[in-house]
Motif scaffolding. Structure first.
Motif, PDB file in Angstrom:
ATOM      1  N   ILE A  44       0.867  -1.176   0.000  1.00  0.00           N
ATOM      2  CA  ILE A  44       0.000   0.000   0.000  1.00  0.00           C
ATOM      3  C   ILE A  44       0.901   1.222   0.000  1.00  0.00           C
ATOM      4  O   ILE A  44       1.760   1.378   0.870  1.00  0.00           O
ATOM      5  CB  ILE A  44      -0.924   0.013   1.228  1.00  0.00           C
ATOM      6  N   THR A  45       0.699   2.091  -0.974  1.00  0.00           N
ATOM      7  CA  THR A  45       1.565   3.262  -1.096  1.00  0.00           C
ATOM      8  C   THR A  45       0.822   4.565  -0.813  1.00  0.00           C
ATOM      9  O   THR A  45       1.310   5.637  -1.143  1.00  0.00           O
ATOM     10  CB  THR A  45       2.173   3.323  -2.510  1.00  0.00           C
ATOM     11  N   MET A  46      -0.350   4.471  -0.227  1.00  0.00           N
ATOM     12  CA  MET A  46      -1.135   5.665   0.086  1.00  0.00           C
ATOM     13  C   MET A  46      -0.825   6.130   1.501  1.00  0.00           C
ATOM     14  O   MET A  46      -0.341   5.366   2.329  1.00  0.00           O
ATOM     15  CB  MET A  46      -2.631   5.356  -0.024  1.00  0.00           C
ATOM     16  N   ALA A  47      -1.163   7.385   1.763  1.00  0.00           N
ATOM     17  CA  ALA A  47      -0.946   7.936   3.103  1.00  0.00           C
ATOM     18  C   ALA A  47      -1.785   7.210   4.148  1.00  0.00           C
ATOM     19  O   ALA A  47      -1.421   7.169   5.319  1.00  0.00           O
ATOM     20  CB  ALA A  47      -1.269   9.422   3.101  1.00  0.00           C
ATOM     21  N   SER A  48      -2.898   6.626   3.723  1.00  0.00           N
ATOM     22  CA  SER A  48      -3.792   5.952   4.665  1.00  0.00           C
ATOM     23  C   SER A  48      -3.477   4.466   4.798  1.00  0.00           C
ATOM     24  O   SER A  48      -4.341   3.681   5.179  1.00  0.00           O
ATOM     25  CB  SER A  48      -5.238   6.129   4.212  1.00  0.00           C
ATOM     26  N   ALA A  49      -2.263   4.065   4.533  1.00  0.00           N
ATOM     27  CA  ALA A  49      -1.878   2.655   4.563  1.00  0.00           C
ATOM     28  C   ALA A  49      -2.205   1.988   5.895  1.00  0.00           C
ATOM     29  O   ALA A  49      -2.657   0.843   5.939  1.00  0.00           O
ATOM     30  CB  ALA A  49      -0.393   2.500   4.255  1.00  0.00           C
ATOM     31  N   VAL A  50      -2.005   2.684   6.991  1.00  0.00           N
ATOM     32  CA  VAL A  50      -2.298   2.111   8.312  1.00  0.00           C
ATOM     33  C   VAL A  50      -3.790   1.849   8.450  1.00  0.00           C
ATOM     34  O   VAL A  50      -4.207   0.816   8.961  1.00  0.00           O
ATOM     35  CB  VAL A  50      -1.798   3.045   9.435  1.00  0.00           C
TER      36      VAL A  50
END
Length: 87
Positions: A50-56
């Motif tokens: 996952i390479t998005m800021a919301s990965a967590v």
């Protein structure tokens, strides 16, 4: 999904999604004309990168603690609701 001269936008209602995720996810997948995979319900278990800021957030299961929280801000949101109703 709205078609036939209208915007092709599929509305997902958060409260419906968190109360019955399988039904809502199945409807979304069908609307997108995609094949159903049972792992759609286990998105938080995926090992994909996952390479998005919301990965967590993506790694967490769907939660219901945000249902109705918007009501605290209704007074401030009312002008926006009114503007949307004018259409």
């Amino acid at each position: 999904m709205h078609l036939l001269g209208r915007s092709p936008i599929y509305d997902v209602h958060y409260e419906s999604l968190v109360s019955n995720p399988e039904l809502e996810i199945r409807k979304l997948i069908a609307t997108c004309d995609l094949d159903w995979l049972s792992k759609c319900l286990k998105f938080n278990k995926s090992k994909s990168t996952i390479t998005m800021a919301s990965a967590v957030q993506v790694r967490k299961p769907i939660y219901t603690s945000s249902v109705g929280v918007w009501h605290k801000y209704q007074e401030h949101l009312q002008p926006l609701f009114d503007a949307l109703d004018d259409d």
